[in-house]
Design an enzyme around this catalytic site. Structure first.
Site, PDB file in Angstrom:
ATOM      1  N   LEU A  73      -5.777  11.740   7.999  1.00 30.93           N
ATOM      2  CA  LEU A  73      -4.700  12.007   7.476  1.00 30.93           C
ATOM      3  C   LEU A  73      -3.712  12.093   8.503  1.00 30.93           C
ATOM      4  O   LEU A  73      -2.479  11.695   8.246  1.00 30.93           O
ATOM      5  CB  LEU A  73      -4.950  13.467   6.701  1.00 30.93           C
ATOM      6  N   ARG A 114     -14.464   8.581  14.306  1.00 33.00           N
ATOM      7  CA  ARG A 114     -13.309   9.111  14.045  1.00 33.00           C
ATOM      8  C   ARG A 114     -13.800  10.767  13.779  1.00 33.00           C
ATOM      9  O   ARG A 114     -14.759  11.071  13.015  1.00 33.00           O
ATOM     10  CB  ARG A 114     -12.579   8.762  12.716  1.00 33.00           C
ATOM     11  N   GLY A 121      -0.472   4.803   0.244  1.00 29.90           N
ATOM     12  CA  GLY A 121      -1.117   5.764   0.584  1.00 29.90           C
ATOM     13  C   GLY A 121      -0.366   6.595   1.515  1.00 29.90           C
ATOM     14  O   GLY A 121       0.968   6.513   1.673  1.00 29.90           O
ATOM     15  N   LEU A 122      -1.029   7.471   2.429  1.00 32.32           N
ATOM     16  CA  LEU A 122      -0.421   8.224   3.270  1.00 32.32           C
ATOM     17  C   LEU A 122       0.606   7.318   4.268  1.00 32.32           C
ATOM     18  O   LEU A 122       1.532   7.613   4.551  1.00 32.32           O
ATOM     19  CB  LEU A 122      -1.399   9.275   4.193  1.00 32.32           C
ATOM     20  N   ALA A 123      -0.249   6.295   4.884  1.00 32.73           N
ATOM     21  CA  ALA A 123       0.673   5.477   5.767  1.00 32.73           C
ATOM     22  C   ALA A 123       1.503   4.774   5.067  1.00 32.73           C
ATOM     23  O   ALA A 123       2.839   4.922   5.622  1.00 32.73           O
ATOM     24  CB  ALA A 123      -0.310   4.687   6.476  1.00 32.73           C
ATOM     25  N   GLY A 124       1.302   3.868   4.020  1.00 34.11           N
ATOM     26  CA  GLY A 124       2.139   3.014   3.307  1.00 34.11           C
ATOM     27  C   GLY A 124       3.361   3.669   2.736  1.00 34.11           C
ATOM     28  O   GLY A 124       4.522   3.430   2.560  1.00 34.11           O
ATOM     29  N   GLU A 143      -5.495   3.594   8.091  1.00 31.07           N
ATOM     30  CA  GLU A 143      -6.681   3.069   8.317  1.00 31.07           C
ATOM     31  C   GLU A 143      -6.935   1.423   8.526  1.00 31.07           C
ATOM     32  O   GLU A 143      -8.090   0.813   9.037  1.00 31.07           O
ATOM     33  CB  GLU A 143      -7.693   3.518   7.157  1.00 31.07           C
ATOM     34  N   GLY A 156       0.621  -1.254  -0.158  1.00 31.04           N
ATOM     35  CA  GLY A 156       0.083  -0.025  -0.080  1.00 31.04           C
ATOM     36  C   GLY A 156       0.911   1.248   0.013  1.00 31.04           C
ATOM     37  O   GLY A 156       2.070   1.286   0.630  1.00 31.04           O
ATOM     38  N   ARG A 194     -19.277  13.499  13.263  1.00 33.22           N
ATOM     39  CA  ARG A 194     -19.869  12.660  12.190  1.00 33.22           C
ATOM     40  C   ARG A 194     -21.262  11.886  12.439  1.00 33.22           C
ATOM     41  O   ARG A 194     -22.149  11.766  11.818  1.00 33.22           O
ATOM     42  CB  ARG A 194     -19.017  11.918  11.236  1.00 33.22           C
TER      43      ARG A 194
END
Lengths: 257, 637
Positions: free
Chosen positions: B441, B435, B42-45, B425, B40, B330
C-alpha cells in the site's frame, strides 16, 4: 446436493429478458455460491450454450462487484454477507432458487445478472470527497480525532458500493449508499469545511439519477452486507436540511491583486 | 540494450531531493496542453490519475471494472507502513529503509527503497486529510501495530480494511477530478495493446467490454498501474479479474520484464477445500500479532486441536526464530509451513494446513479485544469454512499473494520504452525478492501521489513529440493486431474451456515454480507449458462474439498471456541459480534450510527483453550496489 436454478437471462440492454431453468446436480456444501455458477458455466460452455454473465472480482466481500437477488433477497439469505461469500452449506438438497439482477431504473441491466451502477460514481463525484490535493496535508496527528468519531466514521465508510440497498428498496432509493459517504466524511473534523454543501450536492445528484426517495422502510439496512445503519440516512437528512436552510450565495472569492 | 537506472548522485538521503531539483518543470499554464493515459485505478493508478489531474494535466484514465473503486487494492487488509515513529519505539526513515532492503533479501535498489521510506511519512498525512478513518487511540491520535519483518510498530490500519479505505480515499480524489473535468474516466475498458510511435509510448488500444468496440487513444505519455500477475497460478489471493495483459502486451512492445520469478507466497490463507475452488482468501498477516502458529509434534496426529496437550504441540516459528517468532517475514513463514506439512504434520483435510491459534490471546486480552482487532477477519473465516475461530484455531496454508517482479523501471519509474511509466505492483522496483507486510500500500501510494507526478513532468518537459493521432500507421498496426488476435481466438471453437487451461497452467506453476524450485522441475514445467500453449491455440473453446459482453473472451486473452508469462517466470527462476527471499531453489540452501544467496553472481536485477514470438528473450542485468545496508545472511533468529 442438487440445486435447481432459475436464472434471469437477458442478451443486452434492450433485449427482453426471461428466467431460464438450470439443474446443478453436484453441488458441494463447501462451494461458494459463485463457484456453483462457475461450475454451471463450465458445463454450459462445454455444451455450447452461452454461459451466465455475472459480475464478480475479489470474492472476499470487499470489492462490491457481485450482486444477485436470490429468491427475492439481495445477496441471498445470510445477513451481512455478499453473494461471493455465501456458501452452499446454507442451502438444502433440492432447493429451487430464483436468480435476478438488481432491479432499479437507475441500474439498467446490461446482460443477464450484470447491471450498470455508474450512477453511484456520479453521486460520489458530486461531492463525496474532501478537497485536499496531494501534498497539502498537515501532520497526521495534528488534528486529534476522538476514537468514537473515528469508529463511527469507519462504520459508515465500510460501504462497498454494491447497490444491494437500492435493489432491496421498494423505491429504489440510494439513500443508504449516499448517506454512508455523507456520514463518513461529515463525522470527521477534516470533512467539516464542505459538510453541508456536500450533502446538498450528493442528494441532488441522487435525484438526478432517478433514484427514489427514502420511505424509512429499512430493507436497505436488512440486506446491506456491511451492515451500514439507517442512522446514516437520518444524519444525511439533517445535514441536507442544515445546508438547505443556511445556504447563501457564494462569498466573493479573492482575486489577484 | 543497457539498463540505465538513472539513480541520482549524492548521499542516499539527498538523492530524491537532488533528483527533484534536477528535473525540469512544466509551467502550470502548459500542463493542460499535455495528455496522459493512466491504465488502472488501484492505489497507484488512482492516486496518479487524481494527482496528475490536480496538477492540471489532461488525464485519460482506464479501468476494466465498472467503477474505479473496484480495483484490487480494495482487498488489502492489514495496513500501511510509515516511518512516523509515533510509538516512540525507535523507528526512523533509515530503519524502515533498512528493514525493507533486508526483508527483500538484498535484491532491491537501495535508492528506491530509501525514497519510499522518506515518502511514507507524507502518505499518512495525505490519507488522514482525505478522511481515511485510521484506527485511533482514546486520546485521538493515530494507532499503530507491528507487522512481519519489523520490531517496531509502524503499521497504520483501518480495522481489517486498510486497502479499502486508502483506495476509497484515492477514488474520491479521482472522482473529484472527474467532476472537475481534468480526468476523463473510461470504465469497462481493457487495454489490449500499447502504441509505440518513433520509439516512445504514445497510446493504447482498448476494448469496450460492454460493446466489444476496439478503441485507439493517443496521448503524450502512458502510465500503467495495472497490478500484479499472481493469477498466473490460477489459485491466488488476487481478485478473479486481476491479470497481466496490460504489462505483458507492453513487454511484447519492448518494455523489459524485471525479475518475473519473484513471487510472494503469503503464509496465512484459508486452505483449498476442493477442485471447484476459484480463488484463495487471505487472512491478514496482522493476525500473527496475536495468533500462534503450530502443528502437532507427531506425524499424522488426527486428534482435534483442543485434544492435543501443550507438550505435544510444535510452535515451529517460535521455536526456530525466537527473536521474531510468529512475526518472521512472509517467505520464511510460508516455507516453514510447507516444511512441517511435507513432514506429514499438517492439519485439516488433505494435511495441507497449520493452526493459527488465538486461545492464548483470548485468555490474556479477552474475546472482546480480539473481536475489536480482528472481528471482520474472524467473521470472514467463519463464513468460508463454517468454523468459529473464537473457539477452534484457524487452519491456514500459504498461497500466492503478490508479485515483486513486474516491468523494469528506472529510478523515475520509466520502463525501457520512453514515455511508458509503470507504477505500483505492476513494476518490479522496491521490494526485491520478498515484500514486507504493509509495504504494498505504501509503494502504490508513494508512486501515485508523490513520485510519478514529478518524474512524468520532467519527461514531458524534455521530450519533443511529433503530432500523432489514431490514423498513425503504428496505431493502425496495433489496432489490427488486436483485431486479428480476437478473431483468431473466437475462430478456434475447440473442446476445452478457458478455465480448464488456466487451472492446468496453475498446477504446473504451483508445483514447479512455487515455494520450492529445482532445475529439473523448472525445465519440466517449461516443457509442459509450451505444450499447453500449443494446445490452447488449437483447442480452446470461446463461445459468442466480440460485439457483446463476453466474459469468456475477456478471460481467454488473459489466459493466453498468462501461459506465456508462466514460461518466462520459469525461465527466470531457472537462470537465477541462487535462493533469495521468495525465490527458493532447493539446490541453494543453508544447512538450516534458509535461502542461500549468491551475491557474487546474482546481486542484480534481471530484466527480460522480448525478441519475438518463439525466440528466447534476452536477459539484461542491472547490478545492485549496497552502499548502506550490507548484504548478510538474513537472520530472524
Amino acid at each position: 446436493m442438487k440445486i435447481t436454478l432459475h436464472v434471469w437471462r437477458q442478451k443486452d440492454r434492450n433485449a427482453q429478458g426471461k428466467l431460464v431453468r438450470y439443474e446443478c446436480p453436484n453441488v458441494s456444501e463447501h462451494m461458494s455460491f459463485l463457484e456453483m455458477l462457475d461450475v454451471l458455466n463450465e458445463d454450459l460452455t462445454t455444451k455450447g450454450e452461452d454461459p451466465v454473465a455475472f459480475e464478480h472480482d475479489c470474492r472476499e466481500g470487499i470489492c462490491g462487484s457481485c450482486g444477485i437477488v436470490i429468491n427475492g433477497v439481495a445477496h441471498g439469505p445470510m445477513p451481512g454477507t455478499t453473494v461471493c461469500q455465501l456458501h452452499m452449506r446454507h442451502f438444502k438438497d433440492g432447493d429451487e432458487l430464483y436468480l435476478e439482477p438488481w432491479r432499479a431504473k437507475a441500474f439498467p441491466v446490461m446482460k443477464d445478472l450484470i447491471v450498470d451502477r455508474g450512477a453511484f460514481d456520479r453521486i460520489i463525484a458530486a461531492g463525496g470527497y474532501i478537497s485536499v490535493p496531494a501534498g497539502s496535508a498537515p501532520d497526521g496527528n495534528a488534528i486529534p480525532v476522538p476514537k468514537e468519531d473515528s469508529d463511527r466514521a469507519m462504520d459508515a465508510a465500510q460501504c462497498i458500493g454494491c447497490g444491494a440497498c437500492v435493489a432491496a428498496c421498494p423505491n429504489a432509493s440510494a439513500s443508504l449508499f449516499t448517506s454512508a459517504k455523507i456520514s463518513h466524511l461529515g463525522l470527521l473534523p477534516q470533512g467539516q469545511p464542505e459538510r453541508y454543501e456536500r450533502a446538498l450536492n450528493m442528494v441532488q445528484q441522487m435525484t438526478i439519477e432517478e433514484f427514489g426517495a427514502c420511505g424509512n422502510i429499512g430493507e436497505c439496512e436488512a440486506v446491506c452486507p456491511k451492515r451500514i445503519s439507517i442512522e446514516n440516512i437520518a444524519r444525511m437528512h439533517r445535514d441536507y436540511m442544515n445546508g438547505a436552510f443556511s445556504a447563501r450565495p457564494n462569498a466573493e472569492a479573492g482575486s489577484a491583486g | 540494450m543497457k539498463l540505465e537506472s538513472r539513480i541520482p548522485s549524492g548521499p542516499i538521503e539527498k538523492k530524491w531531493d537532488n533528483c527533484r531539483f534536477d528535473m525540469k518543470l512544466v509551467n502550470p499554464a502548459n500542463k493542460r496542453k499535455y495528455s496522459v493515459i493512466v491504465v488502472g485505478t488501484g492505489l497507484a493508478g488512482g492516486a496518479a490519475a487524481a494527482t496528475l489531474g490536480e496538477l492540471g494535466y489532461n488525464v485519460l484514465c482506464f479501468s476494466h471494472h465498472d467503477s474505479p473503486r473496484r480495483a484490487h487494492s480494495i482487498a488489502a487488509q492489514g495496513g500501511i507502513n510509515a516511518a512516523k515513529n509515533y510509538c516512540n519505539d525507535g523507528d526512523s526513515i533509515y530503519r524502515l529503509f533498512y528493514d525493507t532492503v533486508k526483508g527483500g533479501d538484498f535484491r532491491a535498489r537501495e535508492a528506491n527503497v530509501y525514497r519510499l521510506a522518506q515518502i511514507s511519512v507524507g502518505i499518512i498525512d495525505q490519507c488522514v486529510a482525505q478522511g481515511v478513518p485510521f484506527a485511533r487511540e482514546y486520546g485521538g491520535t493515530l494507532s499503530n501495530r507491528s507487522f512481519g519483518g519489523a520490531q517496531v510498530s509502524r503499521t497504520f490500519y483501518a480495522r481489517g480494511q486498510t486497502g479499502q479505505q486508502l483506495l476509497l480515499g484515492a477514488y474520491q480524489a479521482l472522482e473529484r477530478q472527474i467532476d472537475a473535468g481534468s480526468v476523463k474516466m473510461f470504465t469497462r475498458r481493457e487495454m489490449l495493446d500499447l502504441i509505440v510511435i518513433d520509439g516512445v509510448a504514445r497510446g493504447i488500444v482498448t476494448r469496450d467490454m460492454g460493446t466489444g468496440k476496439l478503441e485507439v487513444t493517443i496521448a503524450d505519455a502512458v502510465v500503467l498501474g495495472t497490478g500484479g500477475y499472481g493469477n498466473v497460478f490460477y489459485l491466488s489471493t488476487n481478485a478473479k479479474n486481476s491479470n497481466a495483459t496490460a504489462i505483458w502486451r507492453a513487454y511484447k512492445r519492448g518494455a523489459a520484464f524485471g525479475n518475473p520469478c519473484f513471487t510472494q507466497i503469503h503464509p496465512t490463507c484459508i486452505p483449498v477445500s476442493g477442485d471447484y475452488q476459484s480463488k484463495l482468501t487471505l487472512m491478514s498477516e496482522s493476525l500473527r500479532n496475536d495468533g500462534r502458529i503450530w502443528v502437532p509434534l507427531k506425524k499424522g496426529d488426527a486428534r482435534a486441536a483442543d485434544q492435543i496437550p501443550e507438550a505435544e504441540r510444535d510452535y515451529f516459528l517460535e521455536r526456530r526464530y525466537p527473536s521474531f517468532g510468529n512475526l518472521v517475514p512472509r517467505d520464511v513463514a510460508s516455507r516453514n509451513a510447507k516444511m512441517v506439512c511435507d513432514e506429514g504434520r499438517g492439519v485439516g483435510p488433505g494435511g495441507y494446513g497449520v493452526y493459527l491459534d488465538f486461545a492464548d490471546s483470548i485468555r490474556r486480552l479477552g474475546a472482546s479485544t480480539i473481536r475489536e482487532r480482528y472481528g471482520n477477519l474472524f467473521e470472514m473465516y467463519d463464513r468460508i469454512t463454517g468454523e468459529d475461530p473464537y473457539s477452534v484455531p484457524m487452519r491456514i496454508y500459504p498461497a500466492v499473494h503478490y508479485t515483486m517482479g513486474g516491468l523494469w523501471v528506472d529510478y523515475r519509474l520509466q520502463s525501457t520504452i520512453p514515455g511508458l511509466f509503470v507504477i505500483g505492483e505492476a513494476n518490479f522496483s522496491d521490494h526485491g525478492a520478498n515484500r514486507l507486510g504493509a509495504s504494498a500500500l505504501m509503494q502504490g501510494l508513494a508512486d501515485g501521489y508523490f513520485v510519478l507526478p514529478y518524474t512524468i513532468g520532467d519527461y514531458l518537459a524534455n521530450t519533443k513529440l511529433a503530432k500523432a493521432d489514431e490514423s498513425h500507421v503504428a496505431a493502425r498496426e496495433a489496432l489490427g493486431n488486436v483485431e486479428n488476435l480476437t478473431k483468431k481466438m473466437l475462430g478456434i471453437r475447440g473442446k476445452r474451456t478457458v478455465d480448464s487451461f488456466h487451472k492446468e497452467l496453475g498446477k504446473y506453476m504451483w508445483e514447479y515454480c512455487g515455494m520450492a524450485r529445482t532445475d529439473k522441475g523448472l525445465q519440466f514445467a517449461m516443457g509442459k507449458i509450451a505444450e499447453l500453449r500449443e494446445e490452447y491455440w488449437k483447442n480452446v473453446n470461446i463461445l459468442g462474439s466480440n460485439e457483446e459482453i463476453n466474459q469468456s473472451l475477456e478471460r481467454a486473452g488473459r489466459v493466453a498471456d498468462f501461459i506465456e508469462l508462466g514460461e518466462l517466470m520459469c525461465r527466470d527462476a531457472l537462470e537465477r541459480r541462487e535462493s533469495c527471499g521468495g525465490h527458493f531453489r532447493e539446490e541453494w540452501q543453508t544447512p538450516e534450510g534458509e535461502a542461500q544467496r549468491d551475491d557474487e553472481n546474482f546481486s542484480h536485477a534481471a530484466a527480460w527483453l522480448y525478441q519475438g514470438d518463439g525466440k528466447t528473450p534476452e536477459r539484461l542485468v542491472e547490478p545492485l550496489e549496497f552502499e548502506y545496508v550490507h548484504p548478510s545472511q538474513r537472520s530472524y533468529k
